[in-house]
Each structure stands twice: as C-alpha cells, then as structure tokens.
Design an enzyme around this catalytic site. Structure first.
Site, short mmCIF file in Angstrom:
data_model
loop_
_atom_site.label_atom_id
_atom_site.label_comp_id
_atom_site.label_asym_id
_atom_site.label_seq_id
_atom_site.Cartn_x
_atom_site.Cartn_y
_atom_site.Cartn_z
N SER A 1 0.80 -1.23 0.00
CA SER A 1 0.00 0.00 0.00
C SER A 1 0.83 1.28 0.00
O SER A 1 0.35 2.31 -0.44
CB SER A 1 -0.95 -0.01 1.20
N HIS B 1 -5.34 -3.55 -2.28
CA HIS B 1 -5.07 -2.56 -3.34
C HIS B 1 -5.07 -3.18 -4.74
O HIS B 1 -4.76 -2.50 -5.71
CB HIS B 1 -3.75 -1.85 -3.08
N LYS C 1 -11.91 0.30 -1.05
CA LYS C 1 -11.01 1.00 -1.95
C LYS C 1 -11.63 1.06 -3.34
O LYS C 1 -12.57 1.81 -3.56
CB LYS C 1 -9.63 0.36 -1.90
C1 PLP Z 1 -6.48 -0.46 3.28
C2 PLP Z 1 -5.91 -1.79 3.54
C3 PLP Z 1 -6.54 -2.67 4.41
C4 PLP Z 1 -7.73 -2.27 5.22
O1 PLP Z 1 -8.89 -2.13 4.46
P1 PLP Z 1 -10.13 -1.30 5.05
O2 PLP Z 1 -11.29 -1.86 4.34
O3 PLP Z 1 -9.86 0.13 4.78
O4 PLP Z 1 -10.17 -1.59 6.52
C5 PLP Z 1 -6.01 -3.93 4.54
N1 PLP Z 1 -4.90 -4.30 3.88
C6 PLP Z 1 -4.25 -3.47 3.05
C7 PLP Z 1 -3.04 -3.93 2.32
C8 PLP Z 1 -4.74 -2.18 2.86
O5 PLP Z 1 -4.09 -1.34 2.05
#
Ligand code: PLP
Length: 393
Positions: A182, A210, A241
C-alpha cells in the site's frame, strides 16, 4: 489534581516541534477526482477510489433503494440476527467473481485480516510475513499469539529458507503477503511465494486490498493476475477501496468460511453492515463486469502520471501500480511537500513513521480512472513547482 493524561500533551508538543503533527483534512464534497478540502478545490491524489465508484449512479441508486426497503441498520451482529439476505447475496457474488467456493464479509478490510489470522492460528503456530505487510496483518499476527517470522520485502528465498528451517518444528505455518503493497505500490512475488508454501505445506494467504478492482481480469486481483487459482487458500480483499464503499472480505473454501463464522471475533462481536453498504457493494461488482473501460482508464492514467513524475526527476521507488510514492526521506519534508502541494491545488498526503520506515517518508499519490489528462498535467505542474522550490528535483 494533576492530569493523568498529561503525557499525551507532551508527545503532541514533541510532534509539533518535529513538524510531524498532522491536522485532519476535512472533505466537504464528494470524494472525486477534484474535491473540496478545508474550503479549497483541489485535485485529489489521496483517495483509494481507483475506479470512481464512490459516486457511481448505480451504487447510489442501490444504496437508496436498499435503505428505503430495509432501513439504515442491520440491528445485530451476523451470528445473532444481523445476517440479511443482502449480506448473503453479496458474499455469493464475491465468491463467484473470485472463482472460489465461499466468501465472508467483514466490517472492514482491517477486521477481515486481523479477525482471520487471529482465528485460524494459535500460540503453537508460525507466521512467515513480509516486512512491509499491512498493519492489519501485523495486528492479526500479534492477536493470534503465533510466532512471527518476518522476511525482507519480497524476498522469496528468505521466506523459503524460514519455511525450510521450520520443517521439523511442530505447529501450522502461514505464509502471508500483501498482493500490492500500500505504501510503495509494488506487486508481491506471488508465484514464488505460492511455490514455497506448496513445497513446505504452508497455508498461503494474500491481502488484495489494493489489487481488487485494479489487477486481474475485470479487477479480480493478484491471484487472477498471476493465474494462481486454486493455489491460494485465503484471499482477503477490501470493499473500501476500488469498490468504493466499505468493508472487507475473505475468500476460500466453504470450510474456511464456516470456521470463520464460528471463530472470527469481528464477525461474532461487531454489528454487520447496513443494507445500503451491502447493496451498493453488489452493484459495484456488476459495474466491474460491465464497465471494464474504467480499469483501462485507471492504467492509462497511471502510466501517464508515473512517467511525468519520473521525467521530472522524482524518486518514485519501486511502484508498478496506480500507487506512486514520491520518496523524500525525512517526515517533516514529506509533510512540507504535501502542504505546499495543497497550496498549489493538489491533495497528496505526507506519510512518515510509523506507517513507513524512518528515513523513507514520502508523499503518496494515487491516480484514479476519473482523473482527466488535464487534471494530471496540472498536478504534475504543481509537483514540479514545489519540487524545485524544496530542492527535490
Ligand atoms: C487499506 C488496507 C486494508 C484495510 O482495508 P479497510 O477496508 O480500509 O479496513 C487492509 N490491507 C491493506 C493492504 C490495505 O491497504
């Protein structure tokens, strides 16, 4: 009486002195390619709204219709009385999309990772984890009380060696990695890791937060991108996301999912999504199938913006995806770059320790399918102006 929380004040003061104290930017419009933050219209390079689905007409309509029909809340946790037909429909939809037997949805991607790792492993087990894995994986590992073995970023040989050394040690082995990292935007070495897991009988788990909606056919994620179907026992994804709404999910065998129904603590002890969330997520998966041109535009924009930053002379690290970091070193400098970009009409967040290692502070950019070429050109101009002013290029 002395304030027993006065140490918080001291810490906040220290952060102010160091230039790493962060005020929250407040979004006063929709989350879109251009948004209003703190009263200023800016090009938004700080969202995870890869495909522009936060404002998609079909998702909005689905949310409104579900609210009209089912109200605003589910009333309970999933295991008591909070499992609605919409939740089941969403899970079946995701399982079909990902080509797996079953799926369970959590309140967030964070809850999905932390809840799953903590549920399936115990103190006698072993986790082999990439050093740059997401915080929710790290917390899940800690909660499980399993022994944690961290390998250098993307180092398949090192992971394989740890697994080999553990061969005769009792306990289950879980090999876990982000699909796309990320903060750096690089892709995990999944084929090599999957082979290592198979060689040593380890469970393979991938966090595709992602990559869902970004990589693979119609955004099916890294397992599809590398054609590793059937070889990854646990796939995590997020609905927060590219999907544009909120939530996380775990995909795998029917038995894995049923086990999580019984043991994943966020599933058991935290209320399920409102109907509007489940319904708009279902609509989002329809959009992924029906509008693949969004993903194409996302990648066209990614190439264009990345090329512009590199040509200007910025250090963009090892990114291979729409996440492009501009690495500057010290956290105070990253925050300054971010503040000055904002004055020039661009929102891109400064990120420092503990989110990234000390000395690797950066401004992270994420382009979306909905940015126009003209917006990207304006953003690049702002980067060049501020980058020269701060001596970065
Ligand atoms: C954003 C993210 C999460 C968490 O996801 P949310 O739905 O925002 O809680 C988990 N793992 C990775 C790699 C992320 O980038």
């Amino acid at each position: 009486m002395a304030n027993p929380l006065s140490y918080l004040h001291d810490q906040l003061e220290q952060w102010r002195q160091e230039g790493t104290y962060q005020r929250l930017r407040v979004l006063e419009s929709e989350s879109a390619a251009e948004s209003r933050f703190d009263g200023k219209e800016v090009i938004n390079l700080a969202s995870n709204n890869y495909l522009g689905l936060t404002t998609h007409a079909k998702l909005r309509a689905a949310a409104i219709e579900a609210t009209r029909q089912y109200g605003v809340g589910s009333g309970a946790v999933r295991t008591i009385s909070g499992t609605m037909s919409l939740h089941m429909e969403l899970e079946e939809r995701i399982a079909r999309f990902k080509n797996v037997e079953a799926c369970v949805v959590f309140q967030s991607g964070f809850a999905a990772n932390a809840g799953t790792v903590a549920a399936i492993l115990g103190p006698e087990d072993h986790i082999i984890s990439d050093e740059l894995n997401h915080a929710s994986i790290i917390d899940g590992c800690r909660l499980s009380k399993a022994k944690i073995h961290v390998f250098p970023h993307k180092d398949v040989e090192a992971a394989d060696k740890i697994l080999a050394d553990l061969e005769s040690v009792p306990g289950r082995k879980l090999l876990i990695t982000d699909g796309v990292f990320s903060m750096d935007g690089d892709i995990g070495p999944l084929p090599g890791l999957v082979e290592a897991a198979e060689r040593h009988g380890a469970i393979m788990m991938i966090d595709d937060a992602h990559s869902s909606g970004v990589l693979g056919r119609n955004g099916r994620g890294t397992v599809d991108h590398f054609n590793l179907h059937g070889r990854v026992q646990i796939q995590v994804g997020t609905l927060s996301k590219a999907i544009g709404v909120l939530g996380g999910y775990v995909c795998g065998s029917r038995e894995l999912i049923e086990f999580l129904y019984h043991r994943a603590r966020p599933f058991l002890f935290s209320t399920s999504h409102p109907p509007a969330v489940a319904a708009s997520c279902i609509a989002a998966f329809d959009v992924l199938e029906q509008e693949p041109e969004r993903i194409q535009r996302l990648w066209d924009n990614t190439k264009c913006f990345k090329a512009g930053l590199t040509a200007a002379g910025f250090n963009t690290g090892m990114s291979e995806t729409p996440i492009t970091p501009v690495i500057v070193g010290e956290a105070a400098l990253a925050h300054r770059l971010s503040r000055e970009l904002f004055q020039e009409g661009v929102l891109a967040t400064g990120i420092g320790f503990p989110t990234v290692a000390k000395g690797k502070a950066r401004v992270r950019t994420i382009v979306t399918a909905t940015h126009t070429r003209q917006e990207l050109d304006r953003a690049l101009e702002a980067f060049r102006t501020v980058g020269k002013r701060l001596g970065l290029i």
